[in-house]
Design a protein around this motif. Sequence first.
Motif, PDB file in Angstrom:
ATOM      1  N   LEU A 321       2.147   1.737   4.236  1.00  0.00           N
ATOM      2  CA  LEU A 321       3.297   1.030   3.995  1.00  0.00           C
ATOM      3  C   LEU A 321       3.763   1.168   2.013  1.00  0.00           C
ATOM      4  O   LEU A 321       3.365   1.247   1.219  1.00  0.00           O
ATOM      5  N   ASP A 322       4.868   1.148   2.609  1.00  0.00           N
ATOM      6  CA  ASP A 322       5.688   1.667   0.967  1.00  0.00           C
ATOM      7  C   ASP A 322       5.595   0.876  -0.267  1.00  0.00           C
ATOM      8  O   ASP A 322       5.441   0.999  -1.589  1.00  0.00           O
ATOM      9  N   THR A 323       5.996  -0.602   0.528  1.00  0.00           N
ATOM     10  CA  THR A 323       5.767  -1.670  -0.109  1.00  0.00           C
ATOM     11  C   THR A 323       4.216  -1.994  -0.249  1.00  0.00           C
ATOM     12  O   THR A 323       4.319  -2.638  -2.295  1.00  0.00           O
ATOM     13  N   GLN A 324       3.402  -2.216   0.082  1.00  0.00           N
ATOM     14  CA  GLN A 324       2.109  -1.595  -0.532  1.00  0.00           C
ATOM     15  C   GLN A 324       1.718  -1.251  -1.311  1.00  0.00           C
ATOM     16  O   GLN A 324       0.760  -1.333  -2.303  1.00  0.00           O
ATOM     17  N   ILE A 325       1.784   0.292  -0.869  1.00  0.00           N
ATOM     18  CA  ILE A 325       1.021   1.195  -2.209  1.00  0.00           C
ATOM     19  C   ILE A 325       2.106   1.087  -3.456  1.00  0.00           C
ATOM     20  O   ILE A 325       1.973   0.775  -4.138  1.00  0.00           O
ATOM     21  N   LEU A 326       2.991   0.109  -3.284  1.00  0.00           N
ATOM     22  CA  LEU A 326       4.137   0.003  -4.642  1.00  0.00           C
ATOM     23  C   LEU A 326       3.156  -0.942  -5.386  1.00  0.00           C
ATOM     24  O   LEU A 326       2.652  -1.238  -6.627  1.00  0.00           O
ATOM     25  N   TYR A 327       3.049  -2.150  -4.536  1.00  0.00           N
ATOM     26  CA  TYR A 327       1.954  -3.346  -5.214  1.00  0.00           C
ATOM     27  C   TYR A 327       0.327  -2.907  -5.583  1.00  0.00           C
ATOM     28  O   TYR A 327       0.313  -3.479  -6.982  1.00  0.00           O
ATOM     29  N   LYS A 328      -0.069  -2.142  -4.495  1.00  0.00           N
ATOM     30  CA  LYS A 328      -1.672  -1.786  -5.471  1.00  0.00           C
ATOM     31  C   LYS A 328      -1.818  -0.687  -6.576  1.00  0.00           C
ATOM     32  O   LYS A 328      -2.876  -0.412  -6.999  1.00  0.00           O
ATOM     33  N   THR A 329      -0.530   0.288  -6.843  1.00  0.00           N
ATOM     34  CA  THR A 329      -0.405   1.017  -8.024  1.00  0.00           C
ATOM     35  C   THR A 329       0.128   0.716  -8.973  1.00  0.00           C
ATOM     36  O   THR A 329      -0.265   1.565  -9.696  1.00  0.00           O
ATOM     37  N   ILE A 330       1.284  -0.249  -9.296  1.00  0.00           N
ATOM     38  CA  ILE A 330       1.937  -0.484  -9.822  1.00  0.00           C
ATOM     39  C   ILE A 330       1.856  -1.925 -10.285  1.00  0.00           C
ATOM     40  O   ILE A 330       1.915  -2.696 -11.595  1.00  0.00           O
ATOM     41  N   LEU A 331       2.926  -2.368  -9.408  1.00  0.00           N
ATOM     42  CA  LEU A 331       2.602  -4.455  -9.173  1.00  0.00           C
ATOM     43  C   LEU A 331       1.293  -5.272 -10.447  1.00  0.00           C
ATOM     44  O   LEU A 331       1.412  -5.777 -10.826  1.00  0.00           O
ATOM     45  N   GLU A 332       0.491  -4.338  -9.446  1.00  0.00           N
ATOM     46  CA  GLU A 332      -0.814  -5.740  -9.452  1.00  0.00           C
ATOM     47  C   GLU A 332      -1.220  -4.928 -10.563  1.00  0.00           C
ATOM     48  O   GLU A 332      -1.775  -5.590 -11.557  1.00  0.00           O
ATOM     49  N   PRO A 333      -1.745  -3.827 -10.567  1.00  0.00           N
ATOM     50  CA  PRO A 333      -2.970  -3.055 -11.357  1.00  0.00           C
ATOM     51  C   PRO A 333      -2.144  -2.853 -12.866  1.00  0.00           C
ATOM     52  O   PRO A 333      -2.963  -2.913 -13.885  1.00  0.00           O
ATOM     53  N   LYS A 394       8.923  -9.839   1.264  1.00  0.00           N
ATOM     54  CA  LYS A 394      10.190  -8.598   1.199  1.00  0.00           C
ATOM     55  C   LYS A 394      10.130  -7.000   1.436  1.00  0.00           C
ATOM     56  O   LYS A 394       9.997  -6.582   0.329  1.00  0.00           O
ATOM     57  N   SER A 395       9.400  -6.743   2.514  1.00  0.00           N
ATOM     58  CA  SER A 395       9.567  -5.818   3.192  1.00  0.00           C
ATOM     59  C   SER A 395      10.271  -4.996   3.974  1.00  0.00           C
ATOM     60  O   SER A 395      10.329  -4.152   4.061  1.00  0.00           O
ATOM     61  N   THR A 396      11.217  -6.028   4.608  1.00  0.00           N
ATOM     62  CA  THR A 396      12.302  -5.844   5.427  1.00  0.00           C
ATOM     63  C   THR A 396      12.926  -6.649   5.215  1.00  0.00           C
ATOM     64  O   THR A 396      13.097  -7.799   4.994  1.00  0.00           O
ATOM     65  N   TYR A 397      15.045  -6.125   5.350  1.00  0.00           N
ATOM     66  CA  TYR A 397      15.593  -6.974   5.607  1.00  0.00           C
ATOM     67  C   TYR A 397      16.014  -6.129   7.222  1.00  0.00           C
ATOM     68  O   TYR A 397      16.590  -5.238   7.105  1.00  0.00           O
ATOM     69  N   ILE A 398      16.392  -7.565   7.818  1.00  0.00           N
ATOM     70  CA  ILE A 398      16.906  -6.730   9.301  1.00  0.00           C
ATOM     71  C   ILE A 398      17.958  -7.296   9.552  1.00  0.00           C
ATOM     72  O   ILE A 398      18.336  -8.639   9.282  1.00  0.00           O
ATOM     73  N   GLU A 399      19.030  -6.747  10.799  1.00  0.00           N
ATOM     74  CA  GLU A 399      19.907  -6.875  11.274  1.00  0.00           C
ATOM     75  C   GLU A 399      20.059  -6.546  12.448  1.00  0.00           C
ATOM     76  O   GLU A 399      19.049  -5.591  12.782  1.00  0.00           O
ATOM     77  N   PRO A 400      20.899  -7.631  13.081  1.00  0.00           N
ATOM     78  CA  PRO A 400      21.732  -8.376  12.841  1.00  0.00           C
ATOM     79  C   PRO A 400      21.437  -9.687  12.486  1.00  0.00           C
ATOM     80  O   PRO A 400      20.212 -10.307  12.910  1.00  0.00           O
ATOM     81  N   LYS A 401      21.818 -10.583  11.456  1.00  0.00           N
ATOM     82  CA  LYS A 401      21.946 -11.677  11.564  1.00  0.00           C
ATOM     83  C   LYS A 401      22.463 -12.489  12.177  1.00  0.00           C
ATOM     84  O   LYS A 401      23.481 -12.480  12.174  1.00  0.00           O
ATOM     85  N   LEU A 402      22.052 -13.207  12.858  1.00  0.00           N
ATOM     86  CA  LEU A 402      22.745 -14.432  13.748  1.00  0.00           C
ATOM     87  C   LEU A 402      23.725 -15.302  13.613  1.00  0.00           C
ATOM     88  O   LEU A 402      23.458 -15.909  12.715  1.00  0.00           O
ATOM     89  N   ARG A 403      24.223 -15.909  14.256  1.00  0.00           N
ATOM     90  CA  ARG A 403      25.719 -17.204  13.718  1.00  0.00           C
ATOM     91  C   ARG A 403      25.204 -18.241  14.354  1.00  0.00           C
ATOM     92  O   ARG A 403      24.019 -17.760  15.687  1.00  0.00           O
TER      93      ARG A 403
END
Length: 411
Positions: A321-333, A394-403
Amino acid sequence: MAFIKPFKAIRPTKDKVSFVASRSYEEYSKDELKSVLQYNPFSFLHIINPGFKFHKNITGKERFHLVQNRYLEFLEENTLKKDEDASFYLYQIEKDDFKSLGFFCACSVADYRNDIIKKHEDTLKHREELFADYLHTVGFNAEPVLMTYADNEVVWDVFQQETQRKPVYDFTTTDRFNHSLWKISNKESIAKLEAAFAEMDALYIADGHHRSASSNLLAQQMESENKGHNGEEAYNYFMAYLIPESQIRIYEFNRMVKDLNGFSKEEFLIQLDAQFRIEKQEEGPLRPSKKHQFSMYLGGEFYSLYLRNINYSFSDALSQLDTQILYKTILEPILGISDLRNDKRIAYGYGKNNLIQMKDSVDNGKFAVGFSLMPTTIEEIKAIADAGLVMPPKSTYIEPKLRSGLAIYEL
């Protein structure tokens, strides 16, 4: 097998539905919320913001009791009414080129416990307990859990048949979304939907992990309090909005970090070089075009980062998963961010113009660097949920957003 059942919804009267229906509370700015509460007495926001009536900010148990009082007032004034027969509620949201069609139903907490309802996010225990306490006090659930399932021909045929009839609601909101709702109360259609879902191996939570976890906790609490518990009580179920996979849209969250953890720009790029092939882009803004490619905005310039697979191990669905890759390669280390949920140095952006907004936030000095990713796919979400793994926040922002307020489930 997935168990679903119809329920007797509490719904706005037809003449007031466009006034009652509201966006999620968190989506309103402070000024917009005040305006709605001041000039629209029918808004569902009055129920969940009961302190407005008393010109006071009320929290905790006192707020929960006042929410219940406002809800009862809406019933007493016939702004809301309870249906006489148990039904499914087919709900379509449409704007421009986006259209989604799913339905409100009651789902079983037993399916949640038995992993027929699949999760892909962690929940916080204190939030589970808080919302369970809220539900117990107010006695209703107005926030459905958004769940998705593999497209099914039988289900879709029922949808198409039911939408040939005149909807019970058909209105447009000020954000230019059109909302239509059909009540499915005939026994044949109900039986077809129940049978189709009984053959499904799994449902997948798209949005509402805390709401489903809280409903499960509430059911445990109420069962322990009820000596005559038989499994058919309303608290054994929670309201969900079920939607085919093809009807949802998944967007990405950008990541923005306030500093480079003590590195200069040049030192930071050298650190990245161990894991990524780095290409400066002369033209921007730049969006990633494929998985494992990241767009980075740093020091007034866009860069493409291409993962060097030789230095990164793909061991399971989460590691891909790209969010995990970013975390493990840049954000954390490199940047020293281990707590993605609570670290104040990192922020997230989403939306149509999120790349421009990310650039502006770095240019004005609010953040030092920003990263843009490809959206997560439904296949990735399902693979992670099936494996019992958890996606980064914050790996996904999903629509629809329900009323809120269109269909309410009483406990």
